[in-house]
Enzyme design. Sequence first.
Site, short mmCIF file in Angstrom:
data_model
loop_
_atom_site.label_atom_id
_atom_site.label_comp_id
_atom_site.label_asym_id
_atom_site.label_seq_id
_atom_site.Cartn_x
_atom_site.Cartn_y
_atom_site.Cartn_z
N ASP A 32 0.88 -1.17 0.00
CA ASP A 32 0.00 0.00 0.00
C ASP A 32 0.91 1.22 0.00
O ASP A 32 1.47 1.59 1.04
CB ASP A 32 -0.90 -0.01 1.23
CG ASP A 32 -1.86 1.16 1.25
OD1 ASP A 32 -2.28 1.63 0.18
OD2 ASP A 32 -2.20 1.63 2.37
N GLU A 40 -1.36 -1.17 -4.91
CA GLU A 40 -2.60 -0.44 -5.15
C GLU A 40 -2.33 0.71 -6.12
O GLU A 40 -1.31 1.40 -6.01
CB GLU A 40 -3.16 0.11 -3.83
CG GLU A 40 -4.55 0.70 -3.97
CD GLU A 40 -5.15 1.02 -2.62
OE1 GLU A 40 -6.05 0.28 -2.20
OE2 GLU A 40 -4.71 2.01 -2.00
N ASP A 65 -2.50 0.78 7.31
CA ASP A 65 -1.75 0.66 6.05
C ASP A 65 -1.34 -0.79 5.81
O ASP A 65 -1.36 -1.27 4.67
CB ASP A 65 -0.52 1.56 6.08
CG ASP A 65 -0.88 3.04 6.18
OD1 ASP A 65 -1.76 3.48 5.42
OD2 ASP A 65 -0.30 3.73 7.03
#
Length: 168
Positions: free
Chosen positions: A7, A66, A138
């Site tokens: 992430d 992502e 996260d």
Amino acid sequence: MRVLGIDPGLRNMGWGVIDVDGSRLSHVANGICHSTGEDLGARLLSLHEQLTDIFHRYDPTAAAVEQTFVNKDGAGTLKLGQARGIALLVPAQYGLSVGEYAPNSVKKTVVGVGHAAKEQVAHMVKVQLPGVVLAGPDAADALAIAICHAHHARSGDMLARAVARAGA
């Protein structure tokens, strides 16, 4: 297959590692890389070093990141894009191609709803990886990205097997 989900973030880059054996997922590790340094170059270097260390420790065979969404803060989006570059660079240095998934796709895969809240994502990560202790939001997002990649990889494997059977 061992999947590293990332992430991206300039201050906090979440990461999560899972093992995939057929339809079985198991948690290996998760955490957050915190950038250090006064300027952007030093912060990116610190993220690169930390992510490289994670590769050395866990030796993933697949990676997923992502995708960045563009928001109203152009400067913030550019900085996030630079951190995302590190998240793409390190796996490439290890010869891995990187799966890229939109935030809504990750949420839909893990939660079943494309606009799920962070708390819902963390809850479903805990459901799919029993006993996991999350290092933070996260890290939960990074594990969700890894789960999403595992799901899509399995779907791709099933499709390839079906095509091979149909052609045989």
